[in-house]
Scaffold this motif. Structure first.
Motif, PDB file in Angstrom:
ATOM      1  N   LYS A   1       1.020  -1.124   0.049  1.00 16.81           N
ATOM      2  CA  LYS A   1       0.001   0.072   0.073  1.00 16.81           C
ATOM      3  C   LYS A   1       1.075   1.334  -0.098  1.00 16.81           C
ATOM      4  O   LYS A   1       0.629   2.348  -0.655  1.00 16.81           O
ATOM      5  N   ASP A   2       2.030   1.192   0.787  1.00 19.13           N
ATOM      6  CA  ASP A   2       2.827   2.356   0.766  1.00 19.13           C
ATOM      7  C   ASP A   2       3.420   2.561  -0.601  1.00 19.13           C
ATOM      8  O   ASP A   2       3.829   3.697  -0.853  1.00 19.13           O
TER       9      ASP A   2
ATOM     10  N   ASP B   1       1.108   4.360  -2.903  1.00 17.41           N
ATOM     11  CA  ASP B   1       1.200   5.891  -2.520  1.00 17.41           C
ATOM     12  C   ASP B   1       2.346   6.286  -3.286  1.00 17.41           C
ATOM     13  O   ASP B   1       2.404   7.634  -3.625  1.00 17.41           O
TER      14      ASP B   1
ATOM     15  N   GLN C   1       2.891   9.481  -6.170  1.00 17.92           N
ATOM     16  CA  GLN C   1       3.722  10.762  -6.062  1.00 17.92           C
ATOM     17  C   GLN C   1       4.106  11.484  -7.398  1.00 17.92           C
ATOM     18  O   GLN C   1       4.398  12.379  -7.577  1.00 17.92           O
TER      19      GLN C   1
END
Length: 166
Positions: free
Chosen positions: A58-59, A62, A66
């Motif tokens: 999940k990180d 994300d 960016q």
């Protein structure tokens, strides 16, 4: 204490000096230069990008967001990899891509890292399947790329290409 002296002829002396100068000039042209402008471009590119706290898939999603990438939430592959001690031609070439975006795998040789691979949903002007790879070590992104597995495919740094249409 031993002292050794020798007398070199003038011709030999200037020959050695000449060879040294030629060698230095050749090295100056053969060694790739990393200009201040390139360093500045990388710093500006990564200014608003956080490479830390990427500890899960999940990180990683994300993190890719960016850069503007939209990827499938579930990775197509998640595995541990070991950064080799000595880089062969393929790994050296991959590390050159990483250096273009301010990263360097040489610091992580012999370390076990985590690789997340995601299917990219918004690659501009390309119909084939595109993947995003994110490699982390202790929660920090140490490498990443955008690539395709097609026979005539490509691999490049994480920033979206200039021809993006989204």
């Amino acid at each position: 204490m031993f002292i050794y002296s020798f007398k070199a002829s003038t011709l030999k002396f200037f020959g050695v000096i000449g060879i040294a100068v030629i060698t230095l000039v050749a090295l100056a042209f053969l060694i790739p230069q990393f200009s201040i402008d390139t360093t500045r471009e990388i710093a500006l590119m990564n200014e608003n990008i956080s490479f830390d706290n990427v500890k899960s898939a999940k990180d990683a999603v994300d993190f890719l967001g960016q850069y503007g990438w939209q990827v499938m939430e579930t990775p197509t592959e998640e595995c541990e990899i070991t950064i080799p001690k000595e880089f062969d031609k393929v790994i050296s070439s991959y590390n050159e891509i990483q250096k273009q975006q301010g990263l360097d795998l040489t610091k992580y040789s012999k370390k076990t890292a985590q690789r997340y691979t995601f299917k990219v949903m918004n690659y501009p002007n390309y119909e084939g399947t595109v993947y995003a790879n994110v490699i982390t070590y202790r929660g920090k992104v140490i490498a990443g790329d955008i690539c395709t597995a097609d026979a005539k495919g490509f691999i490049h740094t994480l920033p979206m290409p200039n021809n993006a249409t989204n």
